[in-house]
Scaffold this motif. Structure first.
Motif, mmCIF file in Angstrom:
data_model
loop_
_atom_site.group_PDB
_atom_site.id
_atom_site.type_symbol
_atom_site.label_atom_id
_atom_site.label_comp_id
_atom_site.label_asym_id
_atom_site.label_seq_id
_atom_site.Cartn_x
_atom_site.Cartn_y
_atom_site.Cartn_z
ATOM 1 N N LEU A 49 38.088 39.423 30.751
ATOM 2 C CA LEU A 49 39.401 39.066 31.286
ATOM 3 C C LEU A 49 39.454 39.316 32.781
ATOM 4 O O LEU A 49 39.916 38.465 33.546
ATOM 5 C CB LEU A 49 40.501 39.846 30.565
ATOM 6 C CG LEU A 49 41.929 39.609 31.055
ATOM 7 C CD1 LEU A 49 42.331 38.158 30.867
ATOM 8 C CD2 LEU A 49 42.888 40.526 30.320
ATOM 9 N N ALA A 50 38.949 40.461 33.225
ATOM 10 C CA ALA A 50 38.931 40.768 34.659
ATOM 11 C C ALA A 50 38.048 39.767 35.416
ATOM 12 O O ALA A 50 38.420 39.294 36.493
ATOM 13 C CB ALA A 50 38.434 42.194 34.880
ATOM 14 N N PHE A 51 36.895 39.439 34.852
ATOM 15 C CA PHE A 51 35.996 38.487 35.506
ATOM 16 C C PHE A 51 36.643 37.116 35.622
ATOM 17 O O PHE A 51 36.578 36.480 36.678
ATOM 18 C CB PHE A 51 34.677 38.385 34.734
ATOM 19 C CG PHE A 51 33.702 37.432 35.356
ATOM 20 C CD1 PHE A 51 32.883 37.852 36.386
ATOM 21 C CD2 PHE A 51 33.608 36.116 34.930
ATOM 22 C CE1 PHE A 51 31.983 36.982 36.982
ATOM 23 C CE2 PHE A 51 32.723 35.231 35.513
ATOM 24 C CZ PHE A 51 31.903 35.670 36.539
ATOM 25 N N TYR A 52 37.268 36.641 34.539
ATOM 26 C CA TYR A 52 37.881 35.313 34.574
ATOM 27 C C TYR A 52 39.093 35.279 35.508
ATOM 28 O O TYR A 52 39.340 34.261 36.165
ATOM 29 C CB TYR A 52 38.269 34.851 33.176
ATOM 30 C CG TYR A 52 37.080 34.547 32.286
ATOM 31 C CD1 TYR A 52 35.950 33.918 32.783
ATOM 32 C CD2 TYR A 52 37.093 34.880 30.942
ATOM 33 C CE1 TYR A 52 34.867 33.634 31.977
ATOM 34 C CE2 TYR A 52 36.017 34.600 30.127
ATOM 35 C CZ TYR A 52 34.907 33.974 30.651
ATOM 36 O OH TYR A 52 33.837 33.685 29.843
ATOM 37 N N LEU A 53 39.844 36.353 35.589
ATOM 38 C CA LEU A 53 40.962 36.399 36.539
ATOM 39 C C LEU A 53 40.458 36.387 37.972
ATOM 40 O O LEU A 53 40.982 35.666 38.826
ATOM 41 C CB LEU A 53 41.831 37.629 36.286
ATOM 42 C CG LEU A 53 42.766 37.542 35.097
ATOM 43 C CD1 LEU A 53 43.423 38.898 34.840
ATOM 44 C CD2 LEU A 53 43.823 36.481 35.312
ATOM 45 N N LEU A 54 39.439 37.179 38.250
ATOM 46 C CA LEU A 54 38.840 37.180 39.581
ATOM 47 C C LEU A 54 38.259 35.802 39.900
ATOM 48 O O LEU A 54 38.439 35.278 41.011
ATOM 49 C CB LEU A 54 37.748 38.249 39.661
ATOM 50 C CG LEU A 54 37.006 38.385 40.977
ATOM 51 C CD1 LEU A 54 37.948 38.915 42.050
ATOM 52 C CD2 LEU A 54 35.824 39.308 40.810
ATOM 53 N N SER A 55 37.609 35.192 38.925
ATOM 54 C CA SER A 55 37.037 33.853 39.114
ATOM 55 C C SER A 55 38.122 32.829 39.409
ATOM 56 O O SER A 55 37.923 31.935 40.232
ATOM 57 C CB SER A 55 36.274 33.419 37.860
ATOM 58 O OG SER A 55 35.187 34.249 37.629
ATOM 59 N N PHE A 56 39.254 32.936 38.725
ATOM 60 C CA PHE A 56 40.329 31.985 38.936
ATOM 61 C C PHE A 56 40.759 31.956 40.395
ATOM 62 O O PHE A 56 40.874 30.880 40.997
ATOM 63 C CB PHE A 56 41.525 32.332 38.038
ATOM 64 C CG PHE A 56 42.660 31.369 38.149
ATOM 65 C CD1 PHE A 56 42.652 30.186 37.430
ATOM 66 C CD2 PHE A 56 43.738 31.633 38.979
ATOM 67 C CE1 PHE A 56 43.689 29.285 37.535
ATOM 68 C CE2 PHE A 56 44.778 30.740 39.089
ATOM 69 C CZ PHE A 56 44.761 29.562 38.362
ATOM 70 N N PHE A 57 40.957 33.120 40.986
ATOM 71 C CA PHE A 57 41.382 33.160 42.383
ATOM 72 C C PHE A 57 40.248 32.769 43.327
ATOM 73 O O PHE A 57 40.493 32.163 44.374
ATOM 74 C CB PHE A 57 41.969 34.529 42.724
ATOM 75 C CG PHE A 57 43.265 34.770 42.024
ATOM 76 C CD1 PHE A 57 44.412 34.072 42.388
ATOM 77 C CD2 PHE A 57 43.348 35.663 40.964
ATOM 78 C CE1 PHE A 57 45.610 34.264 41.731
ATOM 79 C CE2 PHE A 57 44.543 35.863 40.299
ATOM 80 C CZ PHE A 57 45.674 35.166 40.680
ATOM 81 N N PHE A 58 39.012 33.086 42.951
ATOM 82 C CA PHE A 58 37.881 32.650 43.758
ATOM 83 C C PHE A 58 37.751 31.133 43.729
ATOM 84 O O PHE A 58 37.490 30.503 44.755
ATOM 85 C CB PHE A 58 36.586 33.312 43.265
ATOM 86 C CG PHE A 58 35.385 32.896 44.043
ATOM 87 C CD1 PHE A 58 35.168 33.381 45.320
ATOM 88 C CD2 PHE A 58 34.487 31.994 43.510
ATOM 89 C CE1 PHE A 58 34.060 32.984 46.056
ATOM 90 C CE2 PHE A 58 33.381 31.594 44.223
ATOM 91 C CZ PHE A 58 33.173 32.090 45.499
ATOM 92 N N TYR A 59 37.945 30.513 42.557
ATOM 93 C CA TYR A 59 37.886 29.047 42.456
ATOM 94 C C TYR A 59 39.034 28.404 43.221
ATOM 95 O O TYR A 59 38.863 27.339 43.807
ATOM 96 C CB TYR A 59 37.921 28.596 41.002
ATOM 97 C CG TYR A 59 36.788 29.107 40.152
ATOM 98 C CD1 TYR A 59 35.560 29.447 40.706
ATOM 99 C CD2 TYR A 59 36.940 29.251 38.788
ATOM 100 C CE1 TYR A 59 34.536 29.927 39.936
ATOM 101 C CE2 TYR A 59 35.906 29.719 38.002
ATOM 102 C CZ TYR A 59 34.712 30.058 38.574
ATOM 103 O OH TYR A 59 33.694 30.524 37.798
ATOM 104 N N LEU A 60 40.182 29.041 43.225
ATOM 105 C CA LEU A 60 41.310 28.528 44.000
ATOM 106 C C LEU A 60 40.965 28.528 45.482
ATOM 107 O O LEU A 60 41.197 27.538 46.191
ATOM 108 C CB LEU A 60 42.556 29.366 43.729
ATOM 109 C CG LEU A 60 43.854 28.912 44.359
ATOM 110 C CD1 LEU A 60 44.260 27.553 43.826
ATOM 111 C CD2 LEU A 60 44.941 29.935 44.085
#
Length: 163
Positions: free
Chosen positions: A142-153
């Protein structure tokens, strides 16, 4: 401002990463025991999946049968948008995701022997060590995917602005 394949890859990754966040929420245990009394929707109550096992609220066979169908779609979605990053030449983003891809491959190759696809074995899931490992894995994903979401943004904005 140019719309490139890299920008398209980041947009797809944002949308698909939102699905992965929901998949990981289904795996995560939130210790809000009072919450289950106020919510009747089955999909929302899956958020507390492993907590239900700890408190004997749900039996392991039902729990594993609801979690195992989410494993392969999660892996395929993650690999799909990373292949898009590979084609787009987004090397840093790809390198950012390779450890989780390697972990997914390792975890699936070393899964318990079962008749169907999935990671969670009903005979093994009630073991306290396995249950804690599954919870910790869910929180980390969950932490990785949340961090990834903002990185992809950020990557999407960067690729749209640069020409």
């Amino acid at each position: 401002m140019a719309f490139t394949f890299a920008a398209f890859s980041y947009i797809c990754a944002l949308v698909l990463d939102a699905f992965l966040i929901f998949f990981s929420i289904f795996h995560v245990s939130i210790h809000l025991k009072f919450y289950r009394h106020f919510v009747s929707d089955r999909s929302v109550r899956r958020i507390i999946a492993f907590d239900e096992l700890k408190t004997d609220y749900k039996n392991p066979i039902d729990q594993c049968s609801s979690l195992n169908p989410l494993v392969l779609p999660e892996y395929f979605i993650h690999i799909f948008f990373n292949l898009m990053f590979l084609i787009a030449g987004e090397w840093f983003t790809l390198m950012f995701n390779i450890p989780l891809i390697a972990y997914h491959i390792h975890r699936y190759l070393n899964r318990p022997v079962m008749s169907g696809a999935g990671l969670y074995d009903p005979t093994n899931i009630m073991n306290q060590d396995v249950l804690n490992k599954c919870q910790r894995e869910g929180w980390i994903k969950l932490a990785f995917y949340l961090l990834s979401f903002f990185f992809y943004l950020y990557g999407m904005i960067r690729s749209l602005i640069s020409s």
